[in-house]
Design a protein around this motif. Structure first.
Motif, mmCIF file in Angstrom:
data_model
loop_
_atom_site.group_PDB
_atom_site.id
_atom_site.type_symbol
_atom_site.label_atom_id
_atom_site.label_comp_id
_atom_site.label_asym_id
_atom_site.label_seq_id
_atom_site.Cartn_x
_atom_site.Cartn_y
_atom_site.Cartn_z
ATOM 1 N N ASP A 1 0.844 -1.194 -0.195
ATOM 2 C CA ASP A 1 -0.038 0.093 0.194
ATOM 3 C C ASP A 1 0.908 1.235 -0.097
ATOM 4 O O ASP A 1 2.023 1.361 0.222
ATOM 5 C CB ASP A 1 -1.121 -0.073 1.239
ATOM 6 N N GLU A 2 0.260 2.464 -0.292
ATOM 7 C CA GLU A 2 1.020 3.756 -0.332
ATOM 8 C C GLU A 2 1.735 4.241 0.739
ATOM 9 O O GLU A 2 2.973 4.460 0.705
ATOM 10 C CB GLU A 2 0.283 4.804 -0.854
ATOM 11 N N PRO A 3 1.123 3.916 2.150
ATOM 12 C CA PRO A 3 1.885 4.305 3.172
ATOM 13 C C PRO A 3 3.154 3.247 3.505
ATOM 14 O O PRO A 3 4.246 3.825 3.917
ATOM 15 C CB PRO A 3 0.736 4.077 4.491
ATOM 16 N N LEU B 1 -6.967 10.432 4.356
ATOM 17 C CA LEU B 1 -6.296 10.493 5.694
ATOM 18 C C LEU B 1 -7.406 10.180 6.578
ATOM 19 O O LEU B 1 -7.120 9.462 7.784
ATOM 20 C CB LEU B 1 -5.670 11.964 5.906
ATOM 21 N N ALA B 2 -8.471 10.554 6.361
ATOM 22 C CA ALA B 2 -9.685 10.548 7.194
ATOM 23 C C ALA B 2 -10.151 8.946 7.428
ATOM 24 O O ALA B 2 -10.209 8.482 8.616
ATOM 25 C CB ALA B 2 -10.856 11.200 6.965
ATOM 26 N N GLU B 3 -10.036 8.539 6.165
ATOM 27 C CA GLU B 3 -10.451 6.987 6.080
ATOM 28 C C GLU B 3 -9.274 5.972 6.823
ATOM 29 O O GLU B 3 -9.631 5.209 7.818
ATOM 30 C CB GLU B 3 -10.583 6.538 5.011
ATOM 31 N N ASP B 4 -7.978 6.406 6.692
ATOM 32 C CA ASP B 4 -6.855 5.676 7.413
ATOM 33 C C ASP B 4 -7.082 5.955 9.031
ATOM 34 O O ASP B 4 -6.840 5.199 9.670
ATOM 35 C CB ASP B 4 -5.711 6.095 6.858
ATOM 36 N N PHE B 5 -7.333 7.127 9.305
ATOM 37 C CA PHE B 5 -7.412 7.462 10.801
ATOM 38 C C PHE B 5 -8.720 6.736 11.453
ATOM 39 O O PHE B 5 -8.426 6.389 12.494
ATOM 40 C CB PHE B 5 -7.671 9.046 10.855
ATOM 41 N N SER B 6 -9.635 6.772 10.740
ATOM 42 C CA SER B 6 -10.950 6.205 11.284
ATOM 43 C C SER B 6 -10.455 4.478 11.508
ATOM 44 O O SER B 6 -11.021 4.124 12.511
ATOM 45 C CB SER B 6 -11.992 6.433 10.412
ATOM 46 N N ARG B 7 -9.943 3.929 10.618
ATOM 47 C CA ARG B 7 -9.537 2.605 10.625
ATOM 48 C C ARG B 7 -8.517 2.444 11.900
ATOM 49 O O ARG B 7 -8.732 1.374 12.594
ATOM 50 C CB ARG B 7 -8.980 1.881 9.263
ATOM 51 N N ALA B 8 -7.712 3.400 11.954
ATOM 52 C CA ALA B 8 -6.686 3.048 13.129
ATOM 53 C C ALA B 8 -7.576 3.317 14.625
ATOM 54 O O ALA B 8 -6.986 2.631 15.567
ATOM 55 C CB ALA B 8 -5.620 3.923 12.870
ATOM 56 N N ALA C 1 -4.618 1.907 0.280
ATOM 57 C CA ALA C 1 -4.522 2.048 1.974
ATOM 58 C C ALA C 1 -4.213 0.366 2.547
ATOM 59 O O ALA C 1 -4.324 -0.651 1.841
ATOM 60 C CB ALA C 1 -5.834 2.421 2.555
ATOM 61 N N PRO C 2 -3.746 0.358 3.704
ATOM 62 C CA PRO C 2 -3.463 -0.794 4.262
ATOM 63 C C PRO C 2 -4.712 -1.808 4.466
ATOM 64 O O PRO C 2 -5.876 -1.233 4.444
ATOM 65 C CB PRO C 2 -3.093 -0.439 5.748
ATOM 66 N N GLY C 3 -4.801 -2.790 3.868
ATOM 67 C CA GLY C 3 -5.946 -3.817 3.812
ATOM 68 C C GLY C 3 -6.643 -3.667 2.645
ATOM 69 O O GLY C 3 -7.689 -4.377 2.607
#
Length: 725
Positions: free
Chosen positions: A345-347, A471-478, A570-572
């Motif tokens: 993934d990108e990160p 960023l919001a999607e990744d933050f929400s998953r974390a 994104a991860p996953g």
């Protein structure tokens, strides 16, 4: 081995004599420097010392008394390049030579001749035309935001440099396959009113500087002759980037003379969206049949490993520019092979790149000699964050930092306000999850589920907002329990961390902004289909320009080169992305696809002729998977026994030497040693068998195929066309 040809000091001691100016030049550079009469066309590959060749040419002519310093005008495309050229000329004892951009030279002439040609003072120059465009749009009843204004302004600039008047804009844009940011008829209307507003207010823009100079030189023969008396000799750098309007001005400067030297490389044409075209470079010998043609192919910048990859990127190119590509030959000692890295993934890609950069810095590579290059500026955010997390200083070139962009700052203000109004905003309160709340807020700023068509500022703005959504999607998953206020705090912390001042840092830049620069280590990131080539590259010409962007990126590296891509955003996420098609046949284990003609952006029409290797390439002797490009040409390991016909190989080498002599090129430009060995081993009996040999593309098959097949059949070759115009 790196010679003195390009690695002498930038400002060496002034040469004692004219002949001293020639010291340190390689044979081709010396030919450029000493050919001072008639038209000269220099095809100069990346890193081959073109600036050195043309500055020494001017200096040698001046020091030898052949060129009067005040009679030479050297033209380039950026103030930085013009300043560098002036500095080199001063150091070589040719301080009186004018080195300017097209606009600078034209403005100087316009200011001098305007009172005589028109009367009165030259109208005021508007440096930022966007305000006038905004007023013209408003008068047309159109409400354009800041990014739409930038895009419409870009369309007006393109129309003017291609000498397209407002009434013809729609037809010209359609013919050029442009994707206007608004309806073409609306842009035509805004363009026409913009021109009227300028006339009413007695102001001109930068494109008018060229247009008005052209007009005066066309209408006033006496002024044209005065300028031609002043300048007898012209040198144009980066000639592949001239627009039709700049070419028209150059023609008027020249008159009926041919004392002109042009330098360029069609394989580095990456600004066609601004009106630049390599046609003038490629047609130069048609226009001047007596022109001297010199090819600079000795690459002093990059290692053989980097140069080999650069040549490979263009080997599958098609189109007119590809027919004139230059096969570079590195003059440096060997270095590490280019590295290929695939990430989930990108990160992960950004973190992996940051780790590799940290390792290079720890190994002694200065941070300022490292660059991360991407296709669009919106890709920078994840690398800014990864480098900041790794404690690596960085600097952005040609773009604002992500959190300093106007659309991002405005979005943060809205998100902060939305966080404070939670419980009082029915629209937001109806949305449960954090990511949906962010999408709802950003939709008012131009975000939408689908990107806008075409390129330009509107697309750039959308990409920035889409990055915030991600960023919001990744933050929400974390942090599933986090709310809008928590996200705002996270974004503020990121912005604060990345605003820290940096001094000597890793360069983050788009591929367009990297043109003309070089670093010891280069990371080319995000190399997936859809990003390179970019999604909105639809036509063959647009896709080929994307390939040239990759070539420019590769040739920025001196020693270390890493190419990477991520399989998902994104991860996953679903691993649906594919590495860029431009890497096919270059990265280990990928299939090599030959160029196709007349195809679509995706690679040609059904039924088109192609040559594809499916799956890994294996040694035909021992069966081992091959990854080395040279071994892949031979279809066997270097150490495996060869069944080559030595007599046939010798005959092919003799024929190649004669062809190279007729063409005035190095022998490898006909066929490389490996390709010649592969031909001698395969002894093809027909064009189809010859075409299957790596290194024998469509162009070389058409050009040399008859001769090669005759030699393989034990016959005398009938002679090939030696004209390489």
């Amino acid at each position: 081995m790196v010679t003195a040809a390009t690695h002498s000091p930038a400002f060496p001691p002034v040469a004692e004599t004219a002949d001293d100016v020639l010291l340190g030049l390689d044979p081709e550079q010396r030919e450029v420097a000493t050919t001072l009469r008639g038209p000269v066309c220099v095809l100069a590959g990346a890193g081959t010392g073109k600036t050195r060749a043309i500055t020494h040419r001017i200096a040698y002519g001046v020091r030898a008394g052949i060129l009067p310093p005040a009679g030479v005008l050297a033209v380039t495309f950026t103030n930085r390049a013009a300043g560098e050229m002036r500095g080199r000329l001063r150091a070589l004892g040719a301080a009186g030579v004018q080195a300017r951009t097209f606009h600078s030279a034209a403005l100087r002439q316009l200011q001098y001749f305007w009172p005589r040609a028109v009367g009165g003072e030259l109208p005021r120059l508007v440096e930022r035309k966007i305000q006038l465009v905004a007023e013209a749009a408003a008068r047309c009843g159109l409400r354009l935001d800041r990014n739409e204004l930038r895009d419409v302004t870009g369309e007006i600039e393109w129309a003017k440099v291609t000498q397209t008047v407002p009434v013809d804009y729609a037809a010209a844009a359609l013919k050029a396959h442009r994707e206007p940011p608004r309806d073409a008829a609306e842009i035509s209307q805004v363009y026409g009113l913009y021109e009227q507003l300028k006339r009413d207010r007695m102001v001109i823009d930068f494109e008018d500087v060229l247009l008005l100079t052209v007009g005066i030189l066309q209408d006033r023969q006496d002024i044209a002759e005065q300028i031609r008396t002043q300048y007898q000799h012209f040198v144009v750098d980066e000639y592949q980037d001239v627009s039709p309007l700049q070419q028209r001005l150059l023609d008027l400067w020249l008159g009926d003379r041919d004392s002109l030297c042009v330098v360029g490389d069609a394989s580095q044409t990456i600004y066609s969206f601004t009106g630049a075209t390599p046609d003038h470079l490629l047609d130069f010998r048609n226009r001047y049949p007596q022109a001297t043609l010199v090819k600079l192919v000795r690459d002093y910048r990059s290692t053989p490993q980097v140069v080999h990859l650069a040549n490979g990127v263009l080997a599958q190119a098609r189109g007119r520019a590809a027919e004139h590509r230059l096969e570079l030959v590195s003059q440096r000692d060997g270095g590490p092979d280019p590295a290929y890295a695939e990430y989930p993934d990108e990160p992960a890609e950004a973190e992996g790149v940051a780790r590799r950069i940290r390792d290079l810095i720890d190994a002694g590579v200065p941070a300022g000699e490292i660059a991360v290059l991407f296709r669009i500026n919106a890709q920078s955010e994840v690398y800014e964050q990864a480098l900041a997390d790794a404690g690596v200083p960085y600097q952005l070139r040609g773009a604002e930092r992500f959190f300093e962009r106007q659309e991002v700052r405005k979005a943060l203000v809205s998100l902060r306000g939305a966080a404070h109004s939670r419980g009082n905003d029915p629209l937001l309160d109806a949305v449960v999850d954090l990511a949906s709340q962010v999408r709802a807020v950003l939709s008012a700023h131009g975000w939408s589920p689908q990107p806008p068509a075409g390129s330009g500022a509107v697309r750039d703005q959308w990409e920035s907002l889409a990055a915030l959504v991600r960023l919001a999607e990744d933050f929400s998953r974390a942090k599933p329990a986090a709310g809008l206020g928590d996200l705002v705090v996270e974004l503020d912390e990121r912005a604060a961390a990345q605003h820290a001042p940096t001094v000597q840092g890793v360069t983050l830049a788009s591929l367009h902004a990297a043109k003309g620069l070089e670093w010891d280590a280069v990371f080319l990131v995000g190399l997936t289909d859809g990003m390179l080539p970019i999604t909105y590259a639809k036509t063959d010409d647009q896709v080929e320009e994307e390939r040239r962007l990759l070539y420019v990126g590769v040739t920025r590296a001196r020693i270390h080169l890493t190419l990477s891509w991520a399989l998902s955003r994104a991860p996953g996420g679903r691993s649906s992305r594919r590495p860029s098609r431009f890497l096919n046949g270059l990265r280990p284990g990928s299939a090599a696809t030959a160029p196709r003609t007349g195809g679509s952006a995706a690679g040609g029409p059904p039924g088109g002729r192609s040559r594809t290797r499916r799956g890994p390439v294996r040694c035909r002797v021992c069966g081992k998977t091959l990854t080395d490009a040279g071994e892949m040409k031979l279809m066997r390991c270097e150490d495996c026994p060869s069944d080559m016909d030595e007599g046939l190989y010798d005959r092919l080498r003799e024929w190649r030497a004669e062809q190279a002599r007729q063409l005035g090129q190095p022998a490898f430009c006909v066929f490389t040693d490996k390709t010649l060995m592969a031909i001698a081993e395969a002894a093809p009996g027909d064009p189809g068998e010859l075409a299957m040999i790596s290194g024998v593309g469509r162009r070389k098959l058409d050009r040399f195929g008859t001769d090669v097949l005759a030699i393989c059949a034990g016959q005398e070759p009938g002679g090939s066309d030696g004209d390489d115009a």
